[in-house]
Design an enzyme around this catalytic site. Sequence first.
Site, PDB file in Angstrom:
ATOM      1  N   ASN A  81       0.810  -1.064  -0.039  1.00  0.00           N
ATOM      2  CA  ASN A  81      -0.069   0.167  -0.082  1.00  0.00           C
ATOM      3  C   ASN A  81       0.956   1.005  -0.184  1.00  0.00           C
ATOM      4  OD1 ASN A  81      -2.431   1.381   0.138  1.00  0.00           O
ATOM      5  ND2 ASN A  81      -3.361  -0.038   1.448  1.00  0.00           N
ATOM      6  N   HIS A 111      24.530   1.268   8.901  1.00  0.00           N
ATOM      7  CA  HIS A 111      25.741   2.082   8.959  1.00  0.00           C
ATOM      8  C   HIS A 111      26.598   1.696  10.289  1.00  0.00           C
ATOM      9  CE1 HIS A 111      24.615   4.702   5.587  1.00  0.00           C
ATOM     10  NE2 HIS A 111      23.360   4.546   6.176  1.00  0.00           N
ATOM     11  N   ALA A 156       0.654  -3.077  13.386  1.00  0.00           N
ATOM     12  CA  ALA A 156       0.828  -1.767  13.136  1.00  0.00           C
ATOM     13  C   ALA A 156       1.888  -0.858  14.173  1.00  0.00           C
ATOM     14  CB  ALA A 156      -0.373  -0.933  12.863  1.00  0.00           C
ATOM     15  N   LYS A 176       7.854  -8.186  19.355  1.00  0.00           N
ATOM     16  CA  LYS A 176       7.746  -9.346  20.006  1.00  0.00           C
ATOM     17  C   LYS A 176       6.308 -10.159  19.518  1.00  0.00           C
ATOM     18  CE  LYS A 176      10.477  -7.886  24.073  1.00  0.00           C
ATOM     19  NZ  LYS A 176      10.505  -7.524  25.302  1.00  0.00           N
TER      20      LYS A 176
END
Length: 215
Positions: A81, A111, A156, A176
């Site tokens: 989406n 990095h 989410a 988790k």
Amino acid sequence: MNNIERRDAGLPYISDAEVLEQQKPARRLTQALNTADRSDFDKIGAIVKELLGKSDGAFINPPFYCDYGFNIEVGKNFFANYNCTILDVGKVTIGDNCQMAPNVAIYTAGHPVHPDSRNSAYEYGIPVSIGDNCWIGGNSVICPGVKIGNNVIIGAGSVVIKDIPDWAIAAGNPCKVIRMITDEDRKYYYKNNEFDEEAWNDLAARGFAGTENKN
């Protein structure tokens, strides 16, 4: 080794002119995708096909951003989406029937931790893999090196920094496992809301009511 060879070997590398040159086709294609008529689904689908190469039924709602495109391999019926970002310095492998809600980010790029090492311009790419039948919730971030199993839901707003096993619902920062998905979940479409009889009969007629092979 040049920096392209170092990058592809999973070694620290520097984004020099040759590396940046490899990004140009993806930049052109994502620009075309992100400026396409949003109602021209055929054109969007064709650009996605060119960007991702090997794909079957893939569709992305623009805008979408990636570094190379050729380092992203998706299975059948992939859907991303709005505002998905995939930094595909390392390989990103996504299985069949995977869905991504808005604002999902997959980062293979990273990095060094120490500022001296980081300021040297060296960076790296570590592959990410996502199995079949996964749903990644909105605003989730998947970090370098993560492996997500089959039939997984990522809630989410999650930040996924460790592997997630098959059939898990996982969420949070850091992400988790909350619980495992079971057959009892089949009859619900949202929390405790069960499919109505008409929808359930349609599921059954199309083979989605308990006849699947989990293996």
